[in-house]
Design a protein around this motif. Structure first.
Motif, PDB file in Angstrom:
ATOM      1  N   ASP A 183       3.072  14.486   9.366  1.00  0.00           N
ATOM      2  CA  ASP A 183       2.683  13.671   8.219  1.00  0.00           C
ATOM      3  C   ASP A 183       3.176  14.384   6.958  1.00  0.00           C
ATOM      4  O   ASP A 183       2.767  15.515   6.665  1.00  0.00           O
ATOM      5  CB  ASP A 183       1.164  13.505   8.188  1.00  0.00           C
ATOM      6  N   TYR A 184       4.061  13.728   6.213  1.00  0.00           N
ATOM      7  CA  TYR A 184       4.619  14.342   4.999  1.00  0.00           C
ATOM      8  C   TYR A 184       3.665  14.236   3.815  1.00  0.00           C
ATOM      9  O   TYR A 184       4.006  14.684   2.716  1.00  0.00           O
ATOM     10  CB  TYR A 184       5.959  13.681   4.657  1.00  0.00           C
ATOM     11  N   ASP A 185       2.508  13.630   4.021  1.00  0.00           N
ATOM     12  CA  ASP A 185       1.513  13.480   2.965  1.00  0.00           C
ATOM     13  C   ASP A 185       2.101  12.728   1.770  1.00  0.00           C
ATOM     14  O   ASP A 185       1.827  13.044   0.619  1.00  0.00           O
ATOM     15  CB  ASP A 185       0.977  14.852   2.537  1.00  0.00           C
ATOM     16  N   GLN A 186       2.925  11.747   2.084  1.00  0.00           N
ATOM     17  CA  GLN A 186       3.539  10.905   1.066  1.00  0.00           C
ATOM     18  C   GLN A 186       3.367   9.444   1.450  1.00  0.00           C
ATOM     19  O   GLN A 186       3.276   9.102   2.630  1.00  0.00           O
ATOM     20  CB  GLN A 186       5.047  11.200   0.937  1.00  0.00           C
ATOM     21  N   VAL A 187       3.323   8.593   0.444  1.00  0.00           N
ATOM     22  CA  VAL A 187       3.339   7.150   0.651  1.00  0.00           C
ATOM     23  C   VAL A 187       4.524   6.602  -0.136  1.00  0.00           C
ATOM     24  O   VAL A 187       4.742   6.970  -1.297  1.00  0.00           O
ATOM     25  CB  VAL A 187       2.026   6.490   0.196  1.00  0.00           C
ATOM     26  N   LEU A 188       5.297   5.749   0.498  1.00  0.00           N
ATOM     27  CA  LEU A 188       6.518   5.211  -0.093  1.00  0.00           C
ATOM     28  C   LEU A 188       6.302   3.759  -0.478  1.00  0.00           C
ATOM     29  O   LEU A 188       5.909   2.939   0.352  1.00  0.00           O
ATOM     30  CB  LEU A 188       7.678   5.326   0.892  1.00  0.00           C
ATOM     31  N   THR A 189       6.549   3.455  -1.738  1.00  0.00           N
ATOM     32  CA  THR A 189       6.444   2.089  -2.233  1.00  0.00           C
ATOM     33  C   THR A 189       7.836   1.489  -2.337  1.00  0.00           C
ATOM     34  O   THR A 189       8.745   2.114  -2.887  1.00  0.00           O
ATOM     35  CB  THR A 189       5.763   2.053  -3.605  1.00  0.00           C
ATOM     36  N   LEU A 207      15.151  13.274  -6.069  1.00  0.00           N
ATOM     37  CA  LEU A 207      14.149  13.967  -5.269  1.00  0.00           C
ATOM     38  C   LEU A 207      13.091  14.605  -6.154  1.00  0.00           C
ATOM     39  O   LEU A 207      13.379  15.018  -7.283  1.00  0.00           O
ATOM     40  CB  LEU A 207      14.836  15.017  -4.402  1.00  0.00           C
ATOM     41  N   GLY A 208      11.877  14.679  -5.634  1.00  0.00           N
ATOM     42  CA  GLY A 208      10.794  15.263  -6.410  1.00  0.00           C
ATOM     43  C   GLY A 208       9.733  15.857  -5.513  1.00  0.00           C
ATOM     44  O   GLY A 208       9.772  15.703  -4.284  1.00  0.00           O
ATOM     45  N   ASP A 209       8.761  16.552  -6.117  1.00  0.00           N
ATOM     46  CA  ASP A 209       7.716  17.221  -5.348  1.00  0.00           C
ATOM     47  C   ASP A 209       6.926  16.256  -4.472  1.00  0.00           C
ATOM     48  O   ASP A 209       6.466  16.623  -3.387  1.00  0.00           O
ATOM     49  CB  ASP A 209       6.742  17.941  -6.291  1.00  0.00           C
ATOM     50  N   ASP A 210       6.747  15.016  -4.936  1.00  0.00           N
ATOM     51  CA  ASP A 210       5.928  14.054  -4.207  1.00  0.00           C
ATOM     52  C   ASP A 210       6.747  13.123  -3.321  1.00  0.00           C
ATOM     53  O   ASP A 210       6.201  12.198  -2.718  1.00  0.00           O
ATOM     54  CB  ASP A 210       5.104  13.209  -5.186  1.00  0.00           C
ATOM     55  N   GLY A 211       8.062  13.360  -3.237  1.00  0.00           N
ATOM     56  CA  GLY A 211       8.907  12.509  -2.413  1.00  0.00           C
ATOM     57  C   GLY A 211      10.085  11.968  -3.210  1.00  0.00           C
ATOM     58  O   GLY A 211      10.229  12.230  -4.402  1.00  0.00           O
ATOM     59  N   ASP A 220      22.165  -8.859  -5.060  1.00  0.00           N
ATOM     60  CA  ASP A 220      21.711  -9.903  -5.977  1.00  0.00           C
ATOM     61  C   ASP A 220      21.596  -9.390  -7.417  1.00  0.00           C
ATOM     62  O   ASP A 220      20.856  -9.949  -8.216  1.00  0.00           O
ATOM     63  CB  ASP A 220      20.372 -10.472  -5.519  1.00  0.00           C
ATOM     64  N   ARG A 221      22.315  -8.308  -7.701  1.00  0.00           N
ATOM     65  CA  ARG A 221      22.348  -7.723  -9.045  1.00  0.00           C
ATOM     66  C   ARG A 221      21.047  -7.029  -9.417  1.00  0.00           C
ATOM     67  O   ARG A 221      20.801  -6.708 -10.586  1.00  0.00           O
ATOM     68  CB  ARG A 221      22.699  -8.773 -10.122  1.00  0.00           C
ATOM     69  N   ALA A 222      20.212  -6.779  -8.439  1.00  0.00           N
ATOM     70  CA  ALA A 222      18.990  -6.009  -8.658  1.00  0.00           C
ATOM     71  C   ALA A 222      19.097  -4.706  -7.875  1.00  0.00           C
ATOM     72  O   ALA A 222      20.061  -4.465  -7.150  1.00  0.00           O
ATOM     73  CB  ALA A 222      17.765  -6.809  -8.218  1.00  0.00           C
ATOM     74  N   TRP A 223      18.084  -3.853  -8.037  1.00  0.00           N
ATOM     75  CA  TRP A 223      18.034  -2.570  -7.337  1.00  0.00           C
ATOM     76  C   TRP A 223      16.925  -2.597  -6.294  1.00  0.00           C
ATOM     77  O   TRP A 223      15.862  -3.174  -6.524  1.00  0.00           O
ATOM     78  CB  TRP A 223      17.754  -1.429  -8.328  1.00  0.00           C
ATOM     79  N   GLY A 224      17.184  -1.981  -5.173  1.00  0.00           N
ATOM     80  CA  GLY A 224      16.161  -1.794  -4.162  1.00  0.00           C
ATOM     81  C   GLY A 224      15.490  -0.450  -4.368  1.00  0.00           C
ATOM     82  O   GLY A 224      16.139   0.589  -4.288  1.00  0.00           O
ATOM     83  N   LEU A 225      14.206  -0.462  -4.637  1.00  0.00           N
ATOM     84  CA  LEU A 225      13.469   0.758  -4.966  1.00  0.00           C
ATOM     85  C   LEU A 225      12.716   1.302  -3.766  1.00  0.00           C
ATOM     86  O   LEU A 225      12.091   0.552  -3.015  1.00  0.00           O
ATOM     87  CB  LEU A 225      12.463   0.461  -6.081  1.00  0.00           C
ATOM     88  N   VAL A 226      12.780   2.623  -3.601  1.00  0.00           N
ATOM     89  CA  VAL A 226      11.869   3.361  -2.721  1.00  0.00           C
ATOM     90  C   VAL A 226      11.296   4.485  -3.574  1.00  0.00           C
ATOM     91  O   VAL A 226      12.042   5.342  -4.054  1.00  0.00           O
ATOM     92  CB  VAL A 226      12.588   3.952  -1.490  1.00  0.00           C
ATOM     93  N   HIS A 227       9.983   4.488  -3.774  1.00  0.00           N
ATOM     94  CA  HIS A 227       9.350   5.474  -4.657  1.00  0.00           C
ATOM     95  C   HIS A 227       8.255   6.196  -3.897  1.00  0.00           C
ATOM     96  O   HIS A 227       7.282   5.583  -3.448  1.00  0.00           O
ATOM     97  CB  HIS A 227       8.778   4.779  -5.885  1.00  0.00           C
ATOM     98  N   GLY A 228       8.418   7.507  -3.732  1.00  0.00           N
ATOM     99  CA  GLY A 228       7.449   8.313  -3.009  1.00  0.00           C
ATOM    100  C   GLY A 228       6.402   8.910  -3.926  1.00  0.00           C
ATOM    101  O   GLY A 228       6.715   9.400  -5.020  1.00  0.00           O
ATOM    102  N   VAL A 229       5.151   8.878  -3.472  1.00  0.00           N
ATOM    103  CA  VAL A 229       4.053   9.494  -4.216  1.00  0.00           C
ATOM    104  C   VAL A 229       3.208  10.296  -3.238  1.00  0.00           C
ATOM    105  O   VAL A 229       3.227  10.054  -2.029  1.00  0.00           O
ATOM    106  CB  VAL A 229       3.170   8.437  -4.928  1.00  0.00           C
ATOM    107  N   ALA A 230       2.479  11.273  -3.752  1.00  0.00           N
ATOM    108  CA  ALA A 230       1.550  12.021  -2.904  1.00  0.00           C
ATOM    109  C   ALA A 230       0.499  11.072  -2.352  1.00  0.00           C
ATOM    110  O   ALA A 230       0.028  10.158  -3.041  1.00  0.00           O
ATOM    111  CB  ALA A 230       0.887  13.127  -3.713  1.00  0.00           C
ATOM    112  N   ARG A 266       5.222  -5.354  -4.410  1.00  0.00           N
ATOM    113  CA  ARG A 266       5.340  -3.990  -3.869  1.00  0.00           C
ATOM    114  C   ARG A 266       4.650  -3.892  -2.520  1.00  0.00           C
ATOM    115  O   ARG A 266       3.607  -4.506  -2.308  1.00  0.00           O
ATOM    116  CB  ARG A 266       4.689  -2.995  -4.838  1.00  0.00           C
ATOM    117  N   SER A 267       5.247  -3.090  -1.638  1.00  0.00           N
ATOM    118  CA  SER A 267       4.634  -2.767  -0.351  1.00  0.00           C
ATOM    119  C   SER A 267       4.663  -1.263  -0.180  1.00  0.00           C
ATOM    120  O   SER A 267       5.592  -0.594  -0.658  1.00  0.00           O
ATOM    121  CB  SER A 267       5.386  -3.436   0.804  1.00  0.00           C
TER     122      SER A 267
END
Length: 406
Positions: A183-189, A207-211, A220-230, A266-267
């Motif tokens: 478990d990386y102790d992170q949640v990805l949005t 890259l960052g401390d929390d992911g 479609d001219r948008a960005w696909g985001l993956v954002h990691g948080v503790a 967001r998921s």
């Protein structure tokens, strides 16, 4: 009566469906057990952004799936890697490695619809939809006997069982195959995001401390985001309104794209790696997340699982041509041997990168910075990383090179 099949695939998600398509025309009697009913898509086909390596694009084109995507894909022509608070960065250009693109960004829902469209044309495939694997009955006559539950109890006999039922694989558990879990102790949005700058083919990995915070160029001219948080902050982050969430992502990512303007639904998913101690058992093989699920940093999960399936398809097609036993020890041992290098190197790379990049501290920062500088300066090291990112690692399936599983 208990029907007998050469191959029964448990799981109709990304990897299981791809395997069923790859086995079309093999002469094998194939069945697929799918938990989702015919009126619904599997949950995995949501708004996540999938990064298909170049080898994966080749394979899915050979299988006739890419042609059925309705939405445009986003080409990844360069990869930009940096870490907040560290010096150094890496910029990889596909043209420097003889490719037009490292891969393509595809929305999971669109991919699921393309797979379903292609599956509907596969001849000779028996689909059990809205049906779940519940366990094994005693083996009989050289077959695994599967117990299933749907509208009513059902049994199938299989000369080979393929577990493609995800990280919480019931088949793997029933086979008694142990796992290691990290478990990386992170949640990805994940979400769709727009910014002042539209995509230009660059995939960003910050890259960052929390992911990681990754922004992928969608079609479609948008960005696909993956954002990691503790993990401890995940609930609070999910509770943010759109403006607050965008401000958080802006702080983590920076201003390379100008102001971040909007974010869609967001998921959130926990970052947990699960690794099976073995990928084969008597008359059974694990593929995809049932064999291994990994941290999404580097975007290798589905690409790795697809290569599991394609090597298996090659072996099964050859076995059928020679009149062999699709669940025999020789085939299972060959699959394990052919997947060993790619699987081991990809898992170690993903885990090492996830651990290293999230390790705070001044000493670690200096090491990471030096590593990024070295990677940016050494063409040979860049080529090795780029080759792995494009899916060309170890024993590469023929379909990934632009050929077919035959």
């Amino acid at each position: 009566m208990t029907a007998t099949h050469d191959v029964v695939i448990i799981g109709g998600g990304l990897v299981g469906a791809s395997l069923a398509i790859a086995l079309e025309g093999s002469g094998l009697d194939v069945a697929m057990v799918e938990a989702a009913p015919a009126t619904a898509m599997p949950a995995v086909f949501d708004e996540r952004n999938l990064s298909f390596a170049d080898a994966t694009v080749n394979a899915l084109t050979a299988l006739g799936v890419m042609q059925r995507l309705r939405a445009p894909t986003g080409a990844i022509v360069r990869i930009h890697v940096s870490r907040r608070g560290d010096f150094g960065r890496v910029l990889l250009e596909a043209k420097d490695h003889g490719r037009e693109a490292f891969g393509q960004v595809v929305v999971a829902r669109d991919f699921g619809e393309a797979l379903e469209s292609r599956l509907s044309d596969v001849t000779g495939l028996e689909r059990h939809r809205g049906t779940r694997f519940t366990g094994f009955a005693p083996d009989a006559d050289g077959c695994r006997v599967l117990e299933l539950a749907g509208e009513g109890p059902l049994r199938l006999r299989a000369r080979l069982v393929v577990a493609a039922d995800g990280a919480a694989s019931g088949v793997r558990d029933a086979l008694g195959i142990a796992t290691t879990r990290h478990d990386y102790d992170q949640v990805l949005t994940v979400a769709r995001l727009t910014a002042a700058r539209a995509p230009d083919g660059t995939a960003y990995e910050r890259l960052g401390d929390d992911g990681p915070t990754a922004l992928l160029p969608r079609g479609d001219r948008a960005w696909g985001l993956v954002h990691g948080v503790a993990a401890a902050e995940a609930q609070a982050v999910q509770a943010l309104d759109d403006a607050g969430f965008l401000a958080r992502v802006q702080d983590a990512f920076g201003w390379r794209l100008g102001r971040l303007r909007s974010v869609g639904p967001r998921s959130a998913y926990p970052a947990v790696a699960v690794r099976a101690a073995a990928t084969v058992a008597a008359r059974a093989v694990l593929v995809g997340n049932a064999a291994q699920s990994i941290h999404p940093v580097g975007a290798q999960g589905f690409n790795l699982g697809l290569r599991d399936a394609l090597i298996l398809a090659e072996l099964l097609v050859s076995c059928a041509r020679e009149g062999g036993d699709p669940g025999g020890d020789a085939l299972l041992q060959a699959h394990g041997a052919r997947r060993r290098e790619d699987r081991g190197r990809t898992l170690d790379f993903s885990h090492g990168l996830a651990r290293l990049t999230s390790n705070p501290g001044h000493g670690a920062s200096l090491l990471r910075g030096a590593g990024l500088v070295a990677l940016a300066a050494l063409p040979g090291l860049q080529a090795a990383i780029a080759g792995g990112a494009m899916g060309y690692r170890g024993d590469v399936p023929a379909a990934c090179r632009g050929g077919g599983p035959r």
